[in-house]
Structures are given as C-alpha cells and as structure tokens.
Design an enzyme around this catalytic site. Structure first.
Site, PDB file in Angstrom:
ATOM      1  CE  LYS A  37      -0.410  -0.664   5.006  1.00  0.00           C
ATOM      2  NZ  LYS A  37      -1.282  -1.208   6.071  1.00  0.00           N
ATOM      3  NE  ARG A 130      -7.069  -0.240  12.300  1.00  0.00           N
ATOM      4  CZ  ARG A 130      -5.894  -0.369  11.690  1.00  0.00           C
ATOM      5  NH1 ARG A 130      -5.039   0.644  11.694  1.00  0.00           N
ATOM      6  NH2 ARG A 130      -5.557  -1.473  11.091  1.00  0.00           N
ATOM      7  CE1 TYR A 246      11.187  31.441   8.612  1.00  0.00           C
ATOM      8  CE2 TYR A 246      11.803  29.207   7.994  1.00  0.00           C
ATOM      9  CZ  TYR A 246      11.414  30.487   7.647  1.00  0.00           C
ATOM     10  OH  TYR A 246      11.249  30.796   6.325  1.00  0.00           O
ATOM     11  CG  MET A 294       8.851  24.330   2.192  1.00  0.00           C
ATOM     12  SD  MET A 294       7.920  25.449   1.139  1.00  0.00           S
ATOM     13  CE  MET A 294       6.690  26.053   2.262  1.00  0.00           C
TER      14      MET A 294
HETATM   15  C1  PLP Z   1      -0.540  -2.346   6.582  1.00  0.00           C
HETATM   16  C2  PLP Z   1      -1.106  -3.647   6.949  1.00  0.00           C
HETATM   17  C3  PLP Z   1      -0.274  -4.748   7.188  1.00  0.00           C
HETATM   18  C4  PLP Z   1       1.235  -4.659   7.175  1.00  0.00           C
HETATM   19  O1  PLP Z   1       1.684  -4.213   8.423  1.00  0.00           O
HETATM   20  P1  PLP Z   1       3.248  -4.011   8.726  1.00  0.00           P
HETATM   21  O2  PLP Z   1       3.263  -3.608  10.149  1.00  0.00           O
HETATM   22  O3  PLP Z   1       3.700  -2.912   7.824  1.00  0.00           O
HETATM   23  O4  PLP Z   1       3.931  -5.280   8.452  1.00  0.00           O
HETATM   24  C5  PLP Z   1      -0.870  -5.965   7.455  1.00  0.00           C
HETATM   25  N1  PLP Z   1      -2.207  -6.095   7.516  1.00  0.00           N
HETATM   26  C6  PLP Z   1      -3.037  -5.063   7.310  1.00  0.00           C
HETATM   27  C7  PLP Z   1      -4.500  -5.270   7.378  1.00  0.00           C
HETATM   28  C8  PLP Z   1      -2.521  -3.795   7.025  1.00  0.00           C
HETATM   29  O5  PLP Z   1      -3.347  -2.776   6.823  1.00  0.00           O
END
Ligand code: PLP
Length: 351
Positions: A37, A130, A246, A294
């Site tokens: 992802k 969740r 800054y 930035m």
């Molecule tokens: C992102 C995700 C993972 C991977 O998790 P990592 O901690 O990056 O290995 C596994 N399962 C689900 C449902 C996720 O959303």
C-alpha cells in the site's frame, strides 16, 4: 539552473533479501502476502513488483486504484484491504480479479455474489476495535456466504510490536473463538511484520508483511532499503550568542560551524524534528541545529573534518537507522517512509 535536490536512493535487492529473511521466520506452509500500500511504503510499487513477483504469493493494498494498477503488472492474487462499498466497485474488482476484505456489516451485501475465482477475506475484530466484524455478527456471514476452503478469516494485532502486552493473548483467544464459531475449514491470517517476528507460531496460512520488507523495524536480518539524502549548499561560521533558523530556536554557546542542507519538510523531513537528531555527514554523525524549514535543515558540523559545499548529508539509510531517527522524534518509520514528497528524486540503485 541548479540541479541540487534531495534524493531517495532505493535498493530493491534489499527488499528482496528482507522478504526472504521474513519468510525464513515462518513455516513453509504459510503464504507470504507482500503489503505494498501507499506506493510500496514510498518505494515505487511498479518497479518493486517486477523484482519480487517470483518470491511472494500475493499482494495487499488499501486503495482500489492501487489494486487496479497493480493488476497490470502481476498475475498473483491481489487483496483490497479496505473492501468495497458499491456496485461500481464490485464491477471493478470482478473485472480485475481482485479479492477484497469484508470488515463491516455494510459490506455483507457482497457476500451473496462471488465472481469466479474470487476469495473472501473476512476480517474479525478481536480486540483492536478499529476495523472488523464483531464475533456476534459472524453468524450473519455464514448465512449470507457459502464459505469455501480458500476463503480466509483474518484479524489484525494492535500490539504486535509489544509482545508482552496482554492484548495479544486476548486477540489470539478471540480469533480462535471466531474460527470455531465459523465451524468450516477456511484459511487463517493474523500476522503483520512485528507479528512475524514476535509470534511466528501464529503464522497459519497467510502472513501479511509490510514494514519489514522495507527494513523499517529493528531486526538483525533486515536492512533499510531507502537512503534519504541531500547536499550541503552553504556553510557558515557563527559566534557565541548567535541564533539559528526560524524562531531562533537554537543559540550558539561557542564558536560553531553550521551547514545548511538542501532538504526540508517539503521533502519529507518532519517539521518538528528536534535539535540533536543525528544525521550523517561524510560518514560522521552530526546533530540537527535549529528548526526544520520548508527546503533546508541546519546541521552542527563543528566537529566534522573537511566539510565543504556539495558534500552529502544522509538523514537515514545505511549506517544511520530510520528507526533511530523515528524514535528520537517520537515518530514511526512507516510515517517517515510514506511522507517522502514527490519532488524528491527517486534513484534506483543496487548498492
Ligand atoms: C498495513 C497492513 C499490514 C502490514 O503491516 P506491517 O506492520 O507494515 O507489516 C498488514 N495487515 C493489514 C490489514 C494492514 O493494513
């Protein structure tokens, strides 16, 4: 025109090595789903797929457009983890042979139709609270879907990185309860990267490895695949009492040498990075001195030998752990990796 820019060097061979290391932690019967992802956690999804397609069993993404573009590059199973919400999306997953997660009762309407070859991934809430169907609602899944052997019951651990947390035991127990409630021999999947490292005995049929592939966790066999760096564009001598950046957040107590490096929060350096965060200058550690701008950071190079304009400064990569940078700033490596901005030049290297 100046060509100085922040760079992200990506070593895909390290990701491949990391996958092999993660796979060696679990039994041969478990399948490895590569979680890609968010553009493979900022590492470029398309370039990565070509390199790892022969050593993974499936891919996991979150957005539908990621799944569809992924389908053009692989024949392997693709899992859409956010699931689908309307018929338009159902047509897209069907046309592209994309499996999807059912994690909420609002998605139960899709359990009644299965396109040829489709597998359902049923996500239960075992204690993270969740996403996931409650154990009580599983009955309805059974009424609506004719579950098959290669469908999968899944859950997600809230504390996989804290092996002693009692929530892990509760989640494993609830997962067992859910599985026996279904009373049919479907497949199972619990573990993310930290789960693979801390609870390999719960690998079941599928593990879902993300951050570990990219080397974003502390483990002796895993290496960070990205190097985030830029060049010094100016060096300044300052006097005791002089303030830097800054807000004048930092003030020199003695004579100092400050390097200004062409990388800032618009490139992906967290704006709230604290003073003292270590970066690597000519293979020596030097602290960030003053607020991140930035386009620039200021680094105290008073103790670095022979520093000059044009020298490279590494924020994280080999010999300077992304996990250390994250911990110093109360952040996680996931966020650092996925927030590298598009203006950073990606360069694919095999170091
Ligand atoms: C992102 C995700 C993972 C991977 O998790 P990592 O901690 O990056 O290995 C596994 N399962 C689900 C449902 C996720 O959303």
């Amino acid at each position: 025109m100046s060509s100085i820019t922040a760079e992200l060097l990506i070593d895909l061979s390290k990701i491949k090595k990391n996958i092999c290391s993660l796979k060696s932690l679990i039994g041969k019967d478990s399948n490895f789903m590569a979680i890609v992802k968010s553009d493979a956690y900022g590492h470029d999804l398309k370039k990565l797929i070509v390199r790892i397609d022969d050593i993974v069993d499936a891919y996991g993404v979150v957005r539908l457009d990621e799944a569809v573009s992924l389908r053009r590059h692989t024949q392997k199973q693709i899992l859409l983890m956010q699931g689908i919400y309307d018929d338009l999306e159902w047509n897209i997953v069907k046309d592209n042979s994309i499996n999807f997660v059912v994690h909420d009762p609002i998605q139960f309407k899709f359990l009644k139709k299965r396109y040829p070859g489709q597998k359902f991934w049923i996500k239960v809430n075992t204690g993270m609270n969740r996403l996931g169907i409650s154990l009580d609602d599983l009955k309805e899944v059974l009424q609506k879907a004719h579950l098959q052997n290669d469908d999968v019951l899944m859950t997600h651990l809230a504390c996989a990185d804290i092996p002693d947390d009692e929530l892990n035991l509760l989640q494993f127990a609830n997962f067992e309860k859910a599985f026996s409630q279904l009373n049919c021999p479907i497949q199972r999947s619990i573990l993310n990267t930290n789960g693979i490292i801390n609870f390999p005995q719960h690998a079941y049929d599928w593990v879902r490895g993300g951050i570990g592939m990219y080397g974003g966790v502390h483990h002796p066999d895993l290496e960070t695949a990205m190097t985030f760096r830029s060049q010094i564009i100016s060096i300044r001598d300052i006097q005791p009492g002089d303030r830097v950046g800054y807000g004048g957040r930092q003030q020199a107590k003695t004579k100092m040498k400050i390097a200004n490096v062409y990388v800032g929060y618009a490139d992906g350096v967290p704006q709230n990075s604290i003073d003292g965060t270590k970066v690597l200058v000519n293979d020596q550690y030097a602290p960030i001195f003053g607020r991140v701008s930035m386009d620039l950071i200021s680094v105290d190079i008073s103790k670095i030998d022979n520093c000059k304009v044009g020298d490279w400064v590494v924020l994280w990569g080999d010999n300077i752990s992304i996990n250390k940078f994250a911990e110093t700033n109360s952040l996680i490596s996931y966020e650092l990796m996925t927030k590298i901005s598009p203006r950073v030049k990606k360069i694919f290297v095999e170091l």
